[in-house]
Write a protein that holds these residues in place. Structure first.
Motif, short mmCIF file in Angstrom:
data_model
loop_
_atom_site.label_atom_id
_atom_site.label_comp_id
_atom_site.label_asym_id
_atom_site.label_seq_id
_atom_site.Cartn_x
_atom_site.Cartn_y
_atom_site.Cartn_z
N ASP A 27 0.88 -1.01 0.09
CA ASP A 27 -0.31 0.04 0.06
C ASP A 27 1.20 1.41 -0.02
O ASP A 27 0.93 2.14 -0.41
N LEU A 28 2.36 1.52 1.09
CA LEU A 28 2.68 2.93 1.11
C LEU A 28 3.15 2.93 -0.73
O LEU A 28 3.22 4.02 -0.85
N ILE A 29 3.60 1.65 -1.09
CA ILE A 29 4.77 2.23 -2.71
C ILE A 29 3.49 2.04 -3.63
O ILE A 29 3.72 3.41 -4.02
N ILE A 30 2.09 1.40 -3.74
CA ILE A 30 1.57 2.26 -4.95
C ILE A 30 1.10 3.83 -4.52
O ILE A 30 0.91 3.97 -5.58
N LEU A 31 0.58 3.97 -3.22
CA LEU A 31 0.21 4.97 -3.08
C LEU A 31 1.04 6.09 -3.44
O LEU A 31 1.32 7.24 -3.40
N SER A 32 2.04 6.48 -2.49
CA SER A 32 3.82 7.00 -2.51
C SER A 32 4.01 7.00 -4.27
O SER A 32 4.04 8.19 -4.62
N LEU A 33 3.96 5.94 -4.98
CA LEU A 33 4.25 6.51 -7.06
C LEU A 33 2.67 6.81 -7.44
O LEU A 33 2.88 7.94 -8.48
N LYS A 34 2.46 6.29 -6.65
CA LYS A 34 0.20 7.52 -7.03
C LYS A 34 0.15 9.32 -7.53
O LYS A 34 0.11 9.46 -7.90
N ALA A 35 0.86 9.49 -5.99
CA ALA A 35 1.61 10.59 -5.36
C ALA A 35 2.26 11.50 -6.68
O ALA A 35 1.64 12.76 -6.89
N PRO A 224 6.22 2.05 10.12
CA PRO A 224 7.62 1.81 8.83
C PRO A 224 7.30 2.98 8.14
O PRO A 224 5.37 3.99 7.92
N MET A 225 8.31 3.22 7.07
CA MET A 225 7.85 4.33 6.40
C MET A 225 8.66 4.01 5.33
O MET A 225 9.71 3.68 4.74
N LEU A 226 8.17 5.07 4.35
CA LEU A 226 8.88 5.22 2.70
C LEU A 226 9.42 6.88 2.75
O LEU A 226 8.25 7.50 2.69
N ILE A 227 10.45 7.33 2.06
CA ILE A 227 10.54 8.14 1.63
C ILE A 227 10.41 8.18 -0.12
O ILE A 227 11.47 7.41 -0.59
#
Length: 277
Positions: A27-35, A224-227
């Motif tokens: 979910d984190l990477i899908i939402l981040s890349l969509k943004a 848990p976090m992605l930048i």
């Protein structure tokens, strides 16, 4: 001072950097890349992609010294969905390369996503790069010349002394001699590297924010976090601010900014926070 996010989601501006928190890596990477506009916006269709994860040591991911293999799988899969021709994965490990690849879980996840995982342990995999920094050119992994696009997926870790390892440290693993390749003429060598091999996307992985980061108590709430950013310098300085850490030597960042490779001041950037529970 904590980062102040600019809420730009409702006004249609793509953010310079995304900070995503949540327990589900997919979910984190899908939402981040969509943004940031999605992988297709990076024009990777029909191209060879080099993914550079952190695969430093022979061991599990418990100390956050290797990139989350779930994240590697998802990025490879999304690259193919965006039309990539081939996706390669490599690192110059600090331990036995075959054991590091296997025990990090990244070899398995890469193969399951049909990525092509290539060693980086031997000098025969390296060539003289397009280095303009001096008489002795750096030797870079041959995949940097073979591939059209570099995606940097770096594990974020912080020592008990408050020194950070993230995106730039991870990129230096694409050189023979590993991180020592940048010890001399650091400004010139980083400038030369970025002129030829600047990553189009940087993902700082703190999805398993434990190990050294917890010992140093430097990760915000240890969540848990992605930048995620298309600006490698902004990704790096954002990670420094969030983890309240430093690079051993960050003077070269200003030189890279002056050359137009990115921004180092988050105050001049648009940030978007995403919380995916």
């Amino acid at each position: 001072e904590k980062l102040k996010a600019v809420d730009i989601a409702e006004i249609g501006i793509l953010p310079d950097v995304v900070i995503a928190e949540g327990s589900n890596t997919n979910d984190l990477i899908i939402l981040s890349l969509k943004a940031i506009g999605g992988l297709k916006s990076l024009n990777i269709e029909g191209k060879r992609i080099l993914i550079k994860p952190s695969i430093l040591y022979n061991g599990s991911n418990e100390l956050n010294e290797s990139t989350n293999p779930e994240l590697v799988f998802k990025i490879i899969d999304m690259c193919y969905d965006a039309g990539a021709w081939e996706v390669y994965i490599t690192d110059h490990t600090l331990g036995n390369w075959s054991k590091c690849y296997k025990n990090s879980g990244i070899e398995k996840s890469s193969k399951e996503a049909f990525g092509k995982i290539i060693p980086g342990n031997d000098k025969r995999y390296y060539i003289r790069g397009n280095d303009e920094s001096g008489d002795s050119a750096m030797m870079v992994h041959m995949l940097l010349e073979k591939c059209d696009v570099v995606i940097n997926i770096a594990a974020l870790s912080v020592s008990e002394q408050g020194m950070m390892r993230a995106g730039l440290y991870n990129l230096s693993g694409l050189t023979w001699g590993n991180r020592k390749a940048f010890e001399n003429n650091k400004d010139e060598r980083w400038i030369s590297f970025f002129k030829n091999y600047r990553p189009v996307l940087t993902i700082i992985d703190a999805t398993r924010a434990n190990g050294d980061m917890v010992k140093a108590e430097r990760c915000i709430d240890k969540k848990p976090m992605l930048i995620v950013s298309c600006d490698p310098l902004l990704a790096e300085t954002t990670a420094m601010e969030i983890s309240e850490s430093l690079l051993p030597d960050d003077s070269f960042l200003l030189s890279l900014e002056k050359e137009g490779f990115g921004k180092i001041n988050s105050d001049k950037a648009s940030l978007q926070y995403i919380r995916a529970e």
